[in-house]
Write a protein that holds these residues in place. Structure first.
Motif, PDB file in Angstrom:
ATOM      1  N   PRO A  80       0.742  -1.178   0.029  1.00  0.00           N
ATOM      2  CA  PRO A  80       0.042  -0.117   0.121  1.00  0.00           C
ATOM      3  C   PRO A  80       0.687   1.226   0.011  1.00  0.00           C
ATOM      4  N   TYR A  81       0.512   2.431  -0.693  1.00  0.00           N
ATOM      5  CA  TYR A  81       1.019   3.621  -0.853  1.00  0.00           C
ATOM      6  C   TYR A  81       1.093   4.071   0.586  1.00  0.00           C
ATOM      7  N   ALA A  82       2.242   4.494   0.804  1.00  0.00           N
ATOM      8  CA  ALA A  82       2.744   5.276   2.318  1.00  0.00           C
ATOM      9  C   ALA A  82       3.682   6.407   2.046  1.00  0.00           C
ATOM     10  N   GLY A  83       3.529   7.177   0.929  1.00  0.00           N
ATOM     11  CA  GLY A  83       4.207   8.319   0.731  1.00  0.00           C
ATOM     12  C   GLY A  83       3.621   9.545   1.193  1.00  0.00           C
ATOM     13  N   PRO A  84       4.048  10.714   0.769  1.00  0.00           N
ATOM     14  CA  PRO A  84       3.422  11.834   1.110  1.00  0.00           C
ATOM     15  C   PRO A  84       2.101  11.928   0.648  1.00  0.00           C
ATOM     16  N   GLU A  85       0.873  12.731   1.148  1.00  0.00           N
ATOM     17  CA  GLU A  85      -0.260  12.705   0.672  1.00  0.00           C
ATOM     18  C   GLU A  85      -0.247  14.021  -0.542  1.00  0.00           C
ATOM     19  N   GLU A  86       0.812  15.056  -0.252  1.00  0.00           N
ATOM     20  CA  GLU A  86       0.909  16.157  -1.214  1.00  0.00           C
ATOM     21  C   GLU A  86       2.220  15.967  -1.353  1.00  0.00           C
ATOM     22  N   PRO A  87       2.865  15.268  -2.508  1.00  0.00           N
ATOM     23  CA  PRO A  87       4.190  15.369  -2.726  1.00  0.00           C
ATOM     24  C   PRO A  87       4.707  16.469  -3.420  1.00  0.00           C
ATOM     25  N   ASN A  88       5.835  16.950  -3.015  1.00  0.00           N
ATOM     26  CA  ASN A  88       6.465  18.027  -3.642  1.00  0.00           C
ATOM     27  C   ASN A  88       7.220  17.766  -5.130  1.00  0.00           C
ATOM     28  N   ALA A  89       7.675  16.521  -5.175  1.00  0.00           N
ATOM     29  CA  ALA A  89       8.434  16.012  -6.154  1.00  0.00           C
ATOM     30  C   ALA A  89       8.118  14.468  -6.468  1.00  0.00           C
ATOM     31  N   LEU A  90       8.500  14.064  -7.764  1.00  0.00           N
ATOM     32  CA  LEU A  90       8.259  13.031  -8.142  1.00  0.00           C
ATOM     33  C   LEU A  90       9.353  12.345  -9.093  1.00  0.00           C
ATOM     34  N   SER A  91       9.478  10.955  -9.172  1.00  0.00           N
ATOM     35  CA  SER A  91      10.191  10.598 -10.315  1.00  0.00           C
ATOM     36  C   SER A  91       9.615   9.496 -11.011  1.00  0.00           C
ATOM     37  N   VAL A  92      10.122   9.420 -12.588  1.00  0.00           N
ATOM     38  CA  VAL A  92       9.411   8.709 -13.277  1.00  0.00           C
ATOM     39  C   VAL A  92      10.595   7.593 -13.856  1.00  0.00           C
ATOM     40  N   LEU A  93      10.467   6.349 -13.312  1.00  0.00           N
ATOM     41  CA  LEU A  93      11.455   5.207 -13.721  1.00  0.00           C
ATOM     42  C   LEU A  93      11.023   4.381 -14.896  1.00  0.00           C
ATOM     43  N   ILE A  94      11.518   4.326 -16.066  1.00  0.00           N
ATOM     44  CA  ILE A  94      11.115   3.524 -17.109  1.00  0.00           C
ATOM     45  C   ILE A  94      12.038   2.557 -17.601  1.00  0.00           C
ATOM     46  N   ARG A  95      11.561   1.452 -17.925  1.00  0.00           N
ATOM     47  CA  ARG A  95      12.649   0.267 -18.398  1.00  0.00           C
ATOM     48  C   ARG A  95      11.765  -0.395 -19.678  1.00  0.00           C
ATOM     49  N   ARG A  96      12.498  -0.251 -20.946  1.00  0.00           N
ATOM     50  CA  ARG A  96      12.013  -0.768 -21.967  1.00  0.00           C
ATOM     51  C   ARG A  96      13.100  -1.655 -22.658  1.00  0.00           C
ATOM     52  N   ASP A  97      12.688  -2.938 -22.829  1.00  0.00           N
ATOM     53  CA  ASP A  97      13.530  -4.031 -23.439  1.00  0.00           C
ATOM     54  C   ASP A  97      13.237  -4.074 -25.032  1.00  0.00           C
ATOM     55  N   TYR A  98      14.343  -4.404 -25.553  1.00  0.00           N
ATOM     56  CA  TYR A  98      14.214  -4.548 -27.148  1.00  0.00           C
ATOM     57  C   TYR A  98      15.198  -5.879 -27.644  1.00  0.00           C
ATOM     58  N   THR A  99      14.705  -6.530 -28.710  1.00  0.00           N
ATOM     59  CA  THR A  99      15.691  -7.448 -29.295  1.00  0.00           C
ATOM     60  C   THR A  99      16.017  -7.107 -30.515  1.00  0.00           C
ATOM     61  N   VAL A 100      17.315  -7.162 -30.806  1.00  0.00           N
ATOM     62  CA  VAL A 100      17.900  -6.607 -32.258  1.00  0.00           C
ATOM     63  C   VAL A 100      17.664  -7.737 -33.301  1.00  0.00           C
ATOM     64  N   VAL A 101      16.598  -7.692 -33.996  1.00  0.00           N
ATOM     65  CA  VAL A 101      15.954  -8.551 -34.670  1.00  0.00           C
ATOM     66  C   VAL A 101      16.467  -8.436 -36.348  1.00  0.00           C
ATOM     67  N   PRO A 187       9.096   0.818  -2.552  1.00  0.00           N
ATOM     68  CA  PRO A 187       7.825   0.445  -3.189  1.00  0.00           C
ATOM     69  C   PRO A 187       6.690   1.123  -2.581  1.00  0.00           C
ATOM     70  N   GLN A 188       6.729   1.531  -1.304  1.00  0.00           N
ATOM     71  CA  GLN A 188       5.645   2.217  -0.735  1.00  0.00           C
ATOM     72  C   GLN A 188       5.632   3.839  -1.198  1.00  0.00           C
ATOM     73  N   GLN A 189       6.503   4.107  -1.909  1.00  0.00           N
ATOM     74  CA  GLN A 189       6.347   5.591  -2.411  1.00  0.00           C
ATOM     75  C   GLN A 189       6.019   5.507  -3.862  1.00  0.00           C
ATOM     76  N   VAL A 190       5.455   4.426  -4.348  1.00  0.00           N
ATOM     77  CA  VAL A 190       5.209   4.268  -5.810  1.00  0.00           C
ATOM     78  C   VAL A 190       3.806   4.721  -5.863  1.00  0.00           C
ATOM     79  N   VAL A 191       3.584   5.601  -6.626  1.00  0.00           N
ATOM     80  CA  VAL A 191       2.139   6.349  -6.641  1.00  0.00           C
ATOM     81  C   VAL A 191       1.293   5.316  -7.773  1.00  0.00           C
ATOM     82  N   CYS A 192       1.862   5.000  -8.701  1.00  0.00           N
ATOM     83  CA  CYS A 192       1.418   4.187  -9.994  1.00  0.00           C
ATOM     84  C   CYS A 192       2.267   3.529 -10.637  1.00  0.00           C
ATOM     85  N   ARG A 193       2.035   2.475 -11.188  1.00  0.00           N
ATOM     86  CA  ARG A 193       2.725   1.453 -12.065  1.00  0.00           C
ATOM     87  C   ARG A 193       2.111   0.952 -13.145  1.00  0.00           C
ATOM     88  N   PHE A 194       2.763   0.836 -14.351  1.00  0.00           N
ATOM     89  CA  PHE A 194       2.100   0.398 -15.560  1.00  0.00           C
ATOM     90  C   PHE A 194       2.986  -0.567 -16.398  1.00  0.00           C
TER      91      PHE A 194
END
Length: 230
Positions: A80-101, A187-194
């Motif tokens: 469950p989310y346990a971070g700040p109710e009104e965050p002043n900052a955020l980070s976006v972490l992205i990972r994309r995997d590719y294959t060289v075909v 993990p408790q600071q993650v607002v959403c994940r896709f």
């Protein structure tokens, strides 16, 4: 389990009503969705999954029965989310995997980039002759989002991808996390994940194929929700 520890019939009934309410909220969120990655749909999906899991556990504890539904990835769900109710900052972490075909297509694109640089008077050491050199040119020339949308042009095939949005009270100090950008995620600071993965499509195909359905009434069918990739 002792009789004293068993849930009451009223508790099981209340859990069933919670599932019904969560289904209504999820459908309403889907009907109002503003885009493919609408956070309201994602939140409603998680609430439905949690309600279904709670009902399944109480049903089993009280009546030794189970539901025919399986929530994919429940063991790997975020806490469950346990971070700040009104965050002043955020980070976006992205990972994309590719294959060289198609290496030749990748190398051809890299040569075009080098040729354009030479025409602009920016000639340097040739790197288009190797796959790793071509990748360096490609990602140096184009934004990651553009590569994602044009990956087939560059001889790449998409693999799994994930995007996490984390909240914080204060922004990080300049240069603080650059050496290890993904190691200090709470993990408790993650607002959403896709998440996007071919495994979700495979699971849905397995269920929709009539030849793969288990028709034995004594066996659970293990139906997967269609929003499994959220």
């Amino acid at each position: 389990m002792s009789d004293a520890a068993q849930p009451t019939a009223a508790e099981v009934r209340a859990a069933a009503e919670a599932v019904k309410a969560a289904l209504d909220r999820h459908l309403a969120a889907v009907e109002r969705r503003s885009g493919e990655d609408d956070p309201a749909v994602y939140e409603a999906f998680n609430q439905l999954a949690a309600a279904a899991e709670a009902y399944d556990e109480l049903l089993y504890d009280r009546y030794d029965e189970v539901t025919p539904f399986e929530i994919p990835g429940a063991d790997d769900a975020l806490p469950p989310y346990a971070g700040p109710e009104e965050p002043n900052a955020l980070s976006v972490l992205i990972r994309r995997d590719y294959t060289v075909v198609e290496p030749q297509r990748l190398l051809a694109q890299a040569r075009r980039i080098e040729t354009a640089d030479e025409d602009d008077g920016r000639a340097g050491v040739s790197a288009s002759g190797t796959v790793h050199g071509a990748l360096g040119l490609l990602f140096g020339e184009f934004e990651p989002d553009e590569i994602a949308s044009r990956h087939k042009e560059f001889g790449l095939e998409e693999g799994d991808s994930t995007l996490w949005v984390t909240a914080a009270d204060e922004p990080a100090e300049a240069g603080e996390w650059l050496e290890a950008p993904f190691e200090q995620v709470d993990p408790q600071q993650v607002v959403c994940r896709f998440d996007v993965s071919a495994v979700f499509d495979d699971d849905i195909d397995d269920v929709e194929d009539p030849d793969d359905l288990d028709t034995d009434p004594d066996e659970d069918e293990g139906l997967e929700p269609l929003d499994a990739e959220r």
